[in-house]
Each structure stands twice: as C-alpha cells, then as structure tokens.
Design a protein around this motif. Structure first.
Motif, short mmCIF file in Angstrom:
data_model
loop_
_atom_site.label_atom_id
_atom_site.label_comp_id
_atom_site.label_asym_id
_atom_site.label_seq_id
_atom_site.Cartn_x
_atom_site.Cartn_y
_atom_site.Cartn_z
N SER A 239 -7.00 4.02 1.88
CA SER A 239 -6.30 4.67 0.76
C SER A 239 -7.15 4.62 -0.50
O SER A 239 -7.80 3.61 -0.78
CB SER A 239 -4.97 3.97 0.49
N CYS B 91 0.85 -1.19 0.00
CA CYS B 91 0.00 0.00 0.00
C CYS B 91 0.89 1.25 0.00
O CYS B 91 1.79 1.36 0.84
CB CYS B 91 -0.92 0.00 1.22
N CYS C 133 1.32 1.88 5.10
CA CYS C 133 0.77 1.03 6.16
C CYS C 133 1.29 -0.41 6.09
O CYS C 133 0.98 -1.21 6.96
CB CYS C 133 -0.75 1.05 6.12
N ARG D 139 -9.28 1.23 -0.74
CA ARG D 139 -9.39 0.28 0.38
C ARG D 139 -10.57 0.67 1.24
O ARG D 139 -10.66 1.78 1.73
CB ARG D 139 -8.10 0.29 1.20
N CYS E 130 0.47 4.11 1.01
CA CYS E 130 0.35 5.04 2.15
C CYS E 130 1.41 4.76 3.19
O CYS E 130 1.65 5.57 4.06
CB CYS E 130 -1.04 4.96 2.77
N CYS F 212 -6.51 1.49 6.10
CA CYS F 212 -6.07 2.88 5.90
C CYS F 212 -6.99 3.68 4.97
O CYS F 212 -6.83 4.89 4.85
CB CYS F 212 -4.65 2.88 5.33
ZN LIG Z 1 -2.39 1.83 3.43
#
Ligand SMILES: [Zn+2]
Length: 155
Positions: free
Chosen positions: A138, A94, A98, A132, A96, A136
């Motif tokens: 995202s 991911c 995470c 998602r 982001c 998170c």
């Molecule tokens: Zn993420």
C-alpha cells in the motif's frame, strides 16, 4: 355573407396568435423552470456526490493513547502513542483491508520518521506518505484525516 369567412378566418388567426403567444410564454416559463430545477438539482447532485465520497472514504478519528496501543485497533482510526508527553509512534490498521497494523515512528532520531500535523479544523495529516515495502505494498498519503491512495493522485 361574403365577409363571414374572412372574419372567421381573422378570429381564428387572432386566436392562433394568442395561443402561440401563450405557448411561447409558457415554453419560456417551462424552460426557465427546468433551468432552475436543473441548477438546484445540480447543486444537490454536487452535495450528494460529496456525501457519497465522504461515506465511501470517511475521515479517520485521531486518538491519543498513553504508553501503549490497545490490543484491538479500530478501523478508520489513527492512534498516536505518547509517553511522558513525547509522541513515539502513530499506528493504524492498513487502509487496504489487509488487517496489518502500520507502526509509524514519530521519534525524530530514528528512521524512517513521520510527522503528525494537527490541522486547525481538527483533522490530522501525516508526512511523508506511507509506503509498505512488504505485504500489500500500500502507498498512500494521510491528509486531513483521509487516506489518499497514491494511484488515485495520478488519475
Ligand atoms: Zn494493506
């Protein structure tokens, strides 16, 4: 003797005019030079900006793997898992940060399904966006081997 001050004043005036003309010429040259430097600097700043953006948001590598994903996924890498010539899934960490692995189905008879587009310049895009619903949350597009956050699109 009476003409001396006036001739002196005249020569001073001539000198001043010449200096003024030189000064004007110089200031014109200086102005042109500054304009030129700014124009060049402007171009350089533009290139620098692009480089910084590329550095902050580097393009992903696309790696095709046969059968299964490696045990450790690398950052900035899109994996395409194929078996018997059929692309089954795309996967990536991911973006982001995470550390979750995103598994994106590529089999057309299963839902949801993504399409991998290989661009002429060697970059890869995914359709549709990745969103998602858990964790998170995202939400991003993967276009031309880059992550484009959906929030950034609306800025
Ligand atoms: Zn993420």
């Amino acid at each position: 003797m009476a003409s001396a001050p006036s001739s002196c004043a005249k020569s001073v005036e001539v000198m001043l005019n010449r200096s003024w003309a030189k000064l004007n010429l110089r200031s014109e040259k200086v102005t042109n030079w500054i304009r030129l430097v700014c124009a060049r600097l402007g171009v350089r700043l533009h290139l620098l900006k692009r480089r910084v953006i590329t550095w902050l948001n580097p393009p992903y590598r696309t790696i095709e793997v046969d059968g299964s994903l490696p045990s450790q996924l690398k950052k900035n890498t899109l994996y395409i898992v194929a078996e018997d010539g059929f692309q089954e899934q795309a996967a990536m960490l991911c973006p982001c940060g995470c550390a979750q692995i995103l598994h994106l189905n590529l089999l057309p008879d299963e839902r949801p399904v993504w399409r991998v587009l290989r661009n002429r310049d060697g970059t890869t895009s995914l359709r549709p966006s990745v969103w998602r619903k858990r964790g998170c949350h995202s939400h991003f597009w993967f276009r031309d081997s880059r992550v484009i956050w959906v929030n950034d699109l609306h800025k």
